[in-house]
Design an enzyme around this catalytic site. Structure first.
Site, mmCIF file in Angstrom:
data_model
loop_
_atom_site.group_PDB
_atom_site.id
_atom_site.type_symbol
_atom_site.label_atom_id
_atom_site.label_comp_id
_atom_site.label_asym_id
_atom_site.label_seq_id
_atom_site.Cartn_x
_atom_site.Cartn_y
_atom_site.Cartn_z
ATOM 1 N N CYS A 266 0.862 -1.184 0.000
ATOM 2 C CA CYS A 266 0.000 0.000 0.000
ATOM 3 C C CYS A 266 0.894 1.227 0.000
ATOM 4 C CB CYS A 266 -0.916 0.003 1.216
ATOM 5 S SG CYS A 266 -2.272 1.201 1.051
ATOM 6 N N CYS B 161 -3.990 6.137 0.163
ATOM 7 C CA CYS B 161 -3.445 4.869 -0.336
ATOM 8 C C CYS B 161 -3.053 4.927 -1.806
ATOM 9 C CB CYS B 161 -4.449 3.739 -0.100
ATOM 10 S SG CYS B 161 -4.891 3.572 1.646
ATOM 11 N N LYS C 108 -12.196 -5.056 2.081
ATOM 12 C CA LYS C 108 -11.661 -4.210 3.155
ATOM 13 C C LYS C 108 -12.593 -3.023 3.337
ATOM 14 C CE LYS C 108 -7.657 -1.452 4.454
ATOM 15 N NZ LYS C 108 -6.271 -1.072 4.137
ATOM 16 N N ARG D 184 -11.125 7.569 3.772
ATOM 17 C CA ARG D 184 -10.871 6.522 2.778
ATOM 18 C C ARG D 184 -12.170 5.934 2.191
ATOM 19 N NH1 ARG D 184 -5.616 6.489 4.005
ATOM 20 N NH2 ARG D 184 -4.764 5.486 5.864
ATOM 21 N N GLU E 20 -16.480 -7.731 -5.086
ATOM 22 C CA GLU E 20 -15.069 -7.387 -4.882
ATOM 23 C C GLU E 20 -14.200 -8.647 -4.925
ATOM 24 O OE1 GLU E 20 -12.870 -5.191 -4.607
ATOM 25 O OE2 GLU E 20 -13.851 -3.281 -4.249
ATOM 26 N N LYS F 150 -11.601 -7.879 6.093
ATOM 27 C CA LYS F 150 -11.005 -7.022 7.113
ATOM 28 C C LYS F 150 -11.913 -5.844 7.396
ATOM 29 C CE LYS F 150 -7.210 -3.826 7.566
ATOM 30 N NZ LYS F 150 -6.172 -3.105 6.912
ATOM 31 N N SER G 68 -6.242 -3.611 14.390
ATOM 32 C CA SER G 68 -5.699 -2.923 15.559
ATOM 33 C C SER G 68 -6.771 -2.530 16.576
ATOM 34 C CB SER G 68 -4.922 -1.692 15.100
ATOM 35 O OG SER G 68 -5.749 -0.828 14.340
ATOM 36 N N TYR H 200 -2.725 -9.324 16.163
ATOM 37 C CA TYR H 200 -1.669 -8.802 17.042
ATOM 38 C C TYR H 200 -1.540 -9.662 18.296
ATOM 39 C CZ TYR H 200 -2.214 -5.000 13.785
ATOM 40 O OH TYR H 200 -2.281 -4.280 12.622
HETATM 41 C C1 PBG Z 1 -2.844 -0.008 4.755
HETATM 42 C C2 PBG Z 1 -3.381 -0.824 5.872
HETATM 43 C C3 PBG Z 1 -4.159 -0.417 6.967
HETATM 44 C C4 PBG Z 1 -4.308 -1.539 7.785
HETATM 45 C C5 PBG Z 1 -3.656 -2.585 7.141
HETATM 46 N N1 PBG Z 1 -3.106 -2.121 5.952
HETATM 47 C C6 PBG Z 1 -4.665 0.902 7.359
HETATM 48 C C7 PBG Z 1 -5.775 1.540 6.653
HETATM 49 O O1 PBG Z 1 -6.306 1.073 5.665
HETATM 50 O O2 PBG Z 1 -6.107 2.635 7.100
HETATM 51 C C8 PBG Z 1 -5.020 -1.574 9.092
HETATM 52 C C9 PBG Z 1 -4.598 -2.661 10.011
HETATM 53 C C10 PBG Z 1 -5.080 -2.515 11.407
HETATM 54 O O3 PBG Z 1 -5.872 -1.630 11.777
HETATM 55 O O4 PBG Z 1 -4.636 -3.339 12.196
HETATM 56 N N2 PBG Z 1 -3.790 0.518 3.887
#
Ligand code: PBG
Length: 325
Positions: A120, A130, A195, A217, A233, A248, A274, A313
């Site tokens: 990315c 991105c 995503k 985004r 998708e 995700k 996260s 994590y």
């Molecule tokens: C990059 C990316 C992101 C995450 C994984 N790859 C951030 C986003 O899209 O803002 C998020 C991973 C996470 O929150 O643990 N685009």
């Protein structure tokens, strides 16, 4: 089957019986550990929004990867935070970029550990989007070339699997072509196919310093209420050559994991992001939740929904629990 002839509690009476009829099992084999590489030497700096996770310089990252491999975790996914960011994210596809260096060092030291790289631009662009900005908007087709260059540079550095997470249309196909043209047909593509534009990425954006500097985004990541769109998708990415498709975040989208699993005969990955991690960690710090039990329960739920494996994590923490350490 009806009460009193059928008494479901009978088969829940002891741990031995519960083990016999358990329908889903979580194993260390199911875990992928996300790690963040930063410039410098001897750096291991805790990420404040993600306790227990660190920024690692490459030398320290190699040691951590070797520990992770010894715990039995099959794979890591690497993210990079470059020294400098610019408008076009050149740190993402520089052969001397932070992820390229990290992959190279990790594959040398721990060759059997599967190294996946996040492809990315957002960690590398000054504006935090991105892709490339043209007239105030993220330009899809101009971004594609840079994504292909990024994936290619990761593969050349030794990545086993590249994982595009940008949500540009057509990127899986372009990346597949770029890899094949350089005889890198053995490098796999784990597509972040589905995503969502999620609020649960908050702690990561602090970790990667990648919050968009203007707007958001939602013009490229998916709208959270949609599931039919998720199928479209994933379909595109499968046609373009994805080897694994990812959903995700995970917990708020378990129905999507399950639908995608039903519709496609490819492995499905799920990313416990996260925000999912940090909210459980924070509640555990307050003494409101038991960290071991919520980690296991949340990950087991994601597997039950149909995930073949999970990016989390919690990976080393859970590997220890599963091994009885
Ligand atoms: C990059 C990316 C992101 C995450 C994984 N790859 C951030 C986003 O899209 O803002 C998020 C991973 C996470 O929150 O643990 N685009």
């Amino acid at each position: 089957m009806q009460f009193p002839e059928y008494r479901p509690r009978r088969m829940r009476r002891t741990e031995g019986i519960r083990r016999l009829i358990r329908e889903t099992s979580l194993a260390t084999d199911d875990l992928v550990y996300p790690l963040f590489a930063v410039p410098g030497k001897r750096v291991k700096k805790e990420i404040s929004s993600m306790p227990g996770n660190y920024h690692w310089s490459v030398d320290m990252l190699v040691e951590e990867c070797s520990r992770v491999f010894d715990l039995g975790i099959p794979a890591v996914i690497l993210f990079g935070i470059p020294e400098k960011k610019d408008e076009v994210g050149s740190g993402a596809y520089s052969p001397k970029g932070i992820v390229q260096k990290a992959v190279n060092a990790v594959k040398k030291a721990v060759p059997e550990l599967v190294v996946i790289t996040d492809v990315c631009l957002c960690e590398y662009t000054s504006h935090g989007h991105c892709g490339v900005i043209v007239e105030g908007r993220v330009h899809n087709d101009e971004t594609l070339e840079l994504l292909a260059a990024t994936a290619l540079s990761h593969a050349v550095a030794g990545a086993d699997i590249v994982a595009p997470s940008d949500m540009m249309d057509g990127r899986v196909g372009i990346i597949r072509e770029a890899l094949d043209a350089e005889d890198l047909e053995e490098v796999g593509i784990l597509s972040y196919a589905v995503k969502y534009a999620s609020a649960f990425y908050g702690p990561f954006r602090e970790a990667a310093d990648s919050a968009p500097q203007f707007g958001d985004r939602r013009g490229y990541q998916m709208d959270p209420p949609n599931v039919e769109e998720a199928i479209r998708e994933a379909q595109l990415d499968v046609q373009e050559g994805a080897d694994i498709i990812m959903v995700k975040p995970a917990m708020p989208y378990l129905d999507v994991v399950s639908r995608v699993k039903e519709e496609f005969d490819l492995p499905v990955a799920a990313y416990q992001v996260s925000g999912e991690y940090s909210m459980m960690r924070a509640a555990a710090e307050k003494g409101w939740l038991d960290p071991q039990n919520v980690a296991i329960e949340s990950l087991t739920g994601i597997k039950r929904a149909g995930a073949s494996f999970i990016l989390t994590y919690f990976a080393p923490f859970v590997a220890d629990i599963l091994a009885g350490r």
